[in-house]
Scaffold this motif. Sequence first.
Motif, PDB file in Angstrom:
ATOM      1  N   THR A 131      -5.231  -2.806  -3.290  1.00 28.88           N
ATOM      2  CA  THR A 131      -5.278  -4.244  -2.863  1.00 28.88           C
ATOM      3  C   THR A 131      -5.803  -5.089  -3.809  1.00 28.88           C
ATOM      4  O   THR A 131      -5.864  -4.944  -4.995  1.00 28.88           O
ATOM      5  CB  THR A 131      -6.585  -4.220  -1.696  1.00 28.88           C
ATOM      6  N   ALA A 132      -5.907  -6.463  -3.311  1.00 32.23           N
ATOM      7  CA  ALA A 132      -6.347  -7.519  -4.347  1.00 32.23           C
ATOM      8  C   ALA A 132      -7.851  -7.091  -5.008  1.00 32.23           C
ATOM      9  O   ALA A 132      -8.191  -7.559  -5.908  1.00 32.23           O
ATOM     10  CB  ALA A 132      -6.260  -8.733  -3.874  1.00 32.23           C
ATOM     11  N   ASP A 133      -8.655  -6.331  -4.059  1.00 38.04           N
ATOM     12  CA  ASP A 133      -9.872  -6.213  -4.591  1.00 38.04           C
ATOM     13  C   ASP A 133     -10.053  -5.048  -5.638  1.00 38.04           C
ATOM     14  O   ASP A 133     -10.863  -4.838  -6.487  1.00 38.04           O
ATOM     15  CB  ASP A 133     -10.877  -5.645  -3.342  1.00 38.04           C
ATOM     16  N   ASN A 134      -8.892  -4.167  -5.621  1.00 39.30           N
ATOM     17  CA  ASN A 134      -8.917  -3.146  -7.002  1.00 39.30           C
ATOM     18  C   ASN A 134      -7.584  -3.170  -7.756  1.00 39.30           C
ATOM     19  O   ASN A 134      -7.276  -2.078  -8.283  1.00 39.30           O
ATOM     20  CB  ASN A 134      -9.130  -1.825  -6.346  1.00 39.30           C
ATOM     21  N   ASP A 187      -1.615  -7.652   1.486  1.00 39.36           N
ATOM     22  CA  ASP A 187      -2.946  -6.687   1.527  1.00 39.36           C
ATOM     23  C   ASP A 187      -2.410  -5.159   0.950  1.00 39.36           C
ATOM     24  O   ASP A 187      -1.340  -4.869   0.870  1.00 39.36           O
ATOM     25  CB  ASP A 187      -3.598  -6.594   2.796  1.00 39.36           C
TER      26      ASP A 187
END
Length: 187
Positions: A131-134, A187
């Motif tokens: 995801t954008a977070d990782n 996502d």
Amino acid sequence: MEKLNILLLGSGGRECALAWKMSQSAKLGKLYIAPGNGGTGAYGENVAISPLDFDAVKQFVVDNSINMVVVGNEDPLVAGIYDYFKADAQVADVMIVGPSKAGAQLEGSKDFAKGFMQRHGIPTAAYLSVTADNIDEGYRFLESLQAPYVLKADGLAAGKGVLIVPTLDEAKSELKAMLGGMFGCGD
């Protein structure tokens, strides 16, 4: 022999092939395709119903004495049409060709399918859900692999959610584009 009235849900090439083959059966009474396409009309009657409008599908089934619903495309399966029919006493006995919402997750979510395969010892290629977070972890994962690189969007992407790219730089660039919404939501 009782003939079956069948409602085929979908509008793509797969539904055209299914309609063609079903139309050849001596056991077929009437074949309807919702919504169908220009090709399916040669094998049955196209009806202007969205496969995702479960109430309209149910009403059509009741009004037309449908014995079997064949779900061609993934969207209504992932949305739970099987469960909808089985939970409604009026149509619970209608045969539905397709899995429950839980079973449809195998097609509807690449992440779910890969996790399922790993949990149950089914051979599958290495993967990482990104995801954008990782995204930095995703880049490192790509660096640990060899070309060609296969990137898959999670969720339904109308058969278009897979990229096979030849270089690491291109894989990183395409991963970022995918997370930016290339195949729908990012996502």
